[in-house]
Design an enzyme around this catalytic site. Structure first.
Site, PDB file in Angstrom:
ATOM      1  N   ASP A  15       0.839  -1.205   0.000  1.00  6.76           N
ATOM      2  CA  ASP A  15       0.000   0.000   0.000  1.00  6.76           C
ATOM      3  C   ASP A  15       0.872   1.253   0.000  1.00  6.76           C
ATOM      4  OD1 ASP A  15      -2.282   1.489   0.034  1.00  6.76           O
ATOM      5  OD2 ASP A  15      -2.828   1.037   2.106  1.00  6.76           O
ATOM      6  N   GLY A  16       0.361   2.287  -0.616  1.00  4.62           N
ATOM      7  CA  GLY A  16       1.039   3.592  -0.547  1.00  4.62           C
ATOM      8  C   GLY A  16       1.662   4.047  -1.855  1.00  4.62           C
TER       9      GLY A  16
ATOM     10  N   TRP B 153       3.046   7.832  -2.472  1.00  2.15           N
ATOM     11  CA  TRP B 153       4.459   7.989  -2.841  1.00  2.15           C
ATOM     12  C   TRP B 153       4.548   8.919  -4.064  1.00  2.15           C
ATOM     13  CZ3 TRP B 153       7.468   7.295  -7.120  1.00  2.15           C
ATOM     14  CH2 TRP B 153       8.849   7.197  -6.930  1.00  2.15           C
TER      15      TRP B 153
ATOM     16  N   HIS C 248       2.824   3.194  -9.001  1.00  2.00           N
ATOM     17  CA  HIS C 248       2.630   1.760  -9.230  1.00  2.00           C
ATOM     18  C   HIS C 248       3.865   1.164  -9.906  1.00  2.00           C
ATOM     19  CE1 HIS C 248      -1.351   2.041  -7.728  1.00  2.00           C
ATOM     20  NE2 HIS C 248      -1.864   2.682  -8.764  1.00  2.00           N
TER      21      HIS C 248
ATOM     22  N   ARG D 285     -11.706   1.838  -8.927  1.00  3.50           N
ATOM     23  CA  ARG D 285     -10.809   2.970  -9.207  1.00  3.50           C
ATOM     24  C   ARG D 285     -11.079   3.512 -10.613  1.00  3.50           C
ATOM     25  NH1 ARG D 285      -5.148   2.325  -6.074  1.00  3.50           N
ATOM     26  NH2 ARG D 285      -6.063   1.564  -4.156  1.00  3.50           N
TER      27      ARG D 285
ATOM     28  N   LEU E  50      11.266 -20.558  -4.296  1.00  2.00           N
ATOM     29  CA  LEU E  50      10.294 -19.676  -3.638  1.00  2.00           C
ATOM     30  C   LEU E  50       8.995 -19.812  -4.419  1.00  2.00           C
ATOM     31  CD1 LEU E  50       9.631 -17.098  -1.780  1.00  2.00           C
ATOM     32  CD2 LEU E  50      10.239 -15.737  -3.780  1.00  2.00           C
TER      33      LEU E  50
ATOM     34  N   LEU F   4      -6.877  -5.280   7.219  1.00  2.00           N
ATOM     35  CA  LEU F   4      -6.541  -6.437   6.378  1.00  2.00           C
ATOM     36  C   LEU F   4      -7.205  -6.350   5.009  1.00  2.00           C
ATOM     37  CD1 LEU F   4      -6.488  -9.399   8.920  1.00  2.00           C
ATOM     38  CD2 LEU F   4      -4.556  -8.284   7.805  1.00  2.00           C
TER      39      LEU F   4
HETATM   40  C1  FPP Z   1      -1.872   0.195  -3.320  1.00  2.00           C
HETATM   41  O1  FPP Z   1      -1.407   1.514  -3.403  1.00  2.00           O
HETATM   42  C2  FPP Z   1      -1.338  -0.591  -4.392  1.00  2.00           C
HETATM   43  C3  FPP Z   1      -2.077  -1.210  -5.364  1.00  2.00           C
HETATM   44  C4  FPP Z   1      -3.538  -1.136  -5.422  1.00  2.00           C
HETATM   45  C5  FPP Z   1      -1.447  -1.955  -6.451  1.00  2.00           C
HETATM   46  C6  FPP Z   1      -0.272  -2.790  -6.115  1.00  2.00           C
HETATM   47  C7  FPP Z   1       0.438  -3.049  -7.369  1.00  2.00           C
HETATM   48  C8  FPP Z   1       1.776  -2.987  -7.549  1.00  2.00           C
HETATM   49  C9  FPP Z   1       2.745  -2.774  -6.472  1.00  2.00           C
HETATM   50  C10 FPP Z   1       2.352  -3.102  -8.885  1.00  2.00           C
HETATM   51  C11 FPP Z   1       2.462  -4.364  -9.591  1.00  2.00           C
HETATM   52  C12 FPP Z   1       2.419  -5.631  -8.843  1.00  2.00           C
HETATM   53  C13 FPP Z   1       3.093  -6.738  -9.225  1.00  2.00           C
HETATM   54  C14 FPP Z   1       2.886  -8.029  -8.512  1.00  2.00           C
HETATM   55  C15 FPP Z   1       4.045  -6.705 -10.329  1.00  2.00           C
HETATM   56  P1  FPP Z   1      -2.468   2.670  -3.534  1.00  2.00           P
HETATM   57  O2  FPP Z   1      -2.599   3.032  -4.965  1.00  2.00           O
HETATM   58  O3  FPP Z   1      -3.750   2.308  -2.865  1.00  2.00           O
HETATM   59  O4  FPP Z   1      -1.736   3.813  -2.745  1.00  2.00           O
HETATM   60  P2  FPP Z   1      -2.421   4.990  -1.923  1.00  2.00           P
HETATM   61  O5  FPP Z   1      -3.219   4.351  -0.817  1.00  2.00           O
HETATM   62  O6  FPP Z   1      -1.240   5.760  -1.427  1.00  2.00           O
HETATM   63  O7  FPP Z   1      -3.264   5.764  -2.885  1.00  2.00           O
END
Ligand code: FPP
Length: 244
Positions: free
Chosen positions: A24-25, A29, A41, A75, A135, A199
């Site tokens: 998350d985040g 970021w 992302h 989203r 893994l 969670l």
């Molecule tokens: C949450 O951050 C993150 C996601 C919804 C997507 C996670 C995806 C990746 C890390 C990229 C690709 C993954 C793989 C396995 C290659 P958010 O957008 O909710 O952040 P925020 O809460 O700060 O807005």
């Protein structure tokens, strides 16, 4: 019935067998740097690379990453498209290296709800890496734990209706065997980044006895050192599984 008992928690293990992460985040970021969310992302996908390497080095057996929840479709379409494109890019670019590193890649979630080409990439990645043992990387995609639990109930109910199962045979073990990654151990450590303490419908059944670790670090900043610190924190936990 399972021949092994993969879900006995790793009571005395210094290193968790299964680490599950709510990444998350990414958005925050990017916002902090006046960048589009897509950049967050993208950097998040680089952090995935680092955490996979870290898990291999540290001897973790299973790493589960929450990449896209069944709620993430809410989203804006542009962000959903960006995330799907990033997953395609990641699978295309990384799969050979994952395979070379003997990583087995698996997916949980409702694959039927994904774009067709991504469904194919999922199948191909799983098939290519199926016999790898270093893994197991589980990517949760279009995943929701409540839906997974409901599906398990439906499968069990179907078996009862067909006379294949007695209701008295429904217990924690047989229920768990109807979840998606039934052959893998349950998470020992669940990490969520970005300071949120929820969670969010992630591995709810499987995390019943997991240690929870909420970190303030934003996901794109997560690296091997962050993982090492998280594993050190895990070592200090005394796991009792309901006993004393
Ligand atoms: C949450 O951050 C993150 C996601 C919804 C997507 C996670 C995806 C990746 C890390 C990229 C690709 C993954 C793989 C396995 C290659 P958010 O957008 O909710 O952040 P925020 O809460 O700060 O807005």
């Amino acid at each position: 019935m399972l021949s092994v008992q993969p879900n006995i928690p790793a009571t005395l293990a210094a290193v968790p067998r299964h680490v599950a992460i709510i990444m998350d985040g990414n958005g925050r970021w990017a916002a902090a740097r006046h960048l589009p969310r897509a950049m967050g992302h993208r950097r998040g996908a680089e952090a995935v690379r680092k955490v996979v390497q870290g898990c291999i080095r540290q001897g973790v057996s299973v790493l589960t990453l929450y990449a896209f929840s069944s709620e993430n479709w809410k989203r804006p379409a542009e962000e959903v498209d960006d995330l799907m494109a990033l997953l395609r890019f990641y699978l295309k670019r990384e799969i050979k290296e994952l395979h070379n590193n003997k990583v087995s890649v698996r997916f949980i979630g409702d694959m039927a709800g994904l774009p067709l080409d991504l469904q194919q990439m999922v199948k191909d990645s799983e098939a290519l890496t199926a016999s790898n043992k270093m893994l197991t990387l589980v990517i949760a995609l279009n995943y929701g734990s409540q839906a997974e639990i409901v599906l398990a109930c439906r499968k069990l109910a179907g078996k009862v209706a067909r006379g294949e199962l007695d209701t008295a045979e429904i217990n924690e073990e047989s229920f768990g065997a109807h979840l998606q990654i039934a052959d893998l151990p349950y998470p020992d450590l669940v990490i969520r980044t970005s300071g949120e303490r929820r969670l969010s419908n992630f591995l709810l059944w499987q995390s019943a006895y997991a240690e929870l670790l909420f970190l303030d670090v934003l996901w794109p900043d997560f690296d091997e050192e962050t993982l090492a610190a998280a594993l050190d924190d895990y070592k200090t936990r005394e796991r009792r599984f309901g006993g004393r």
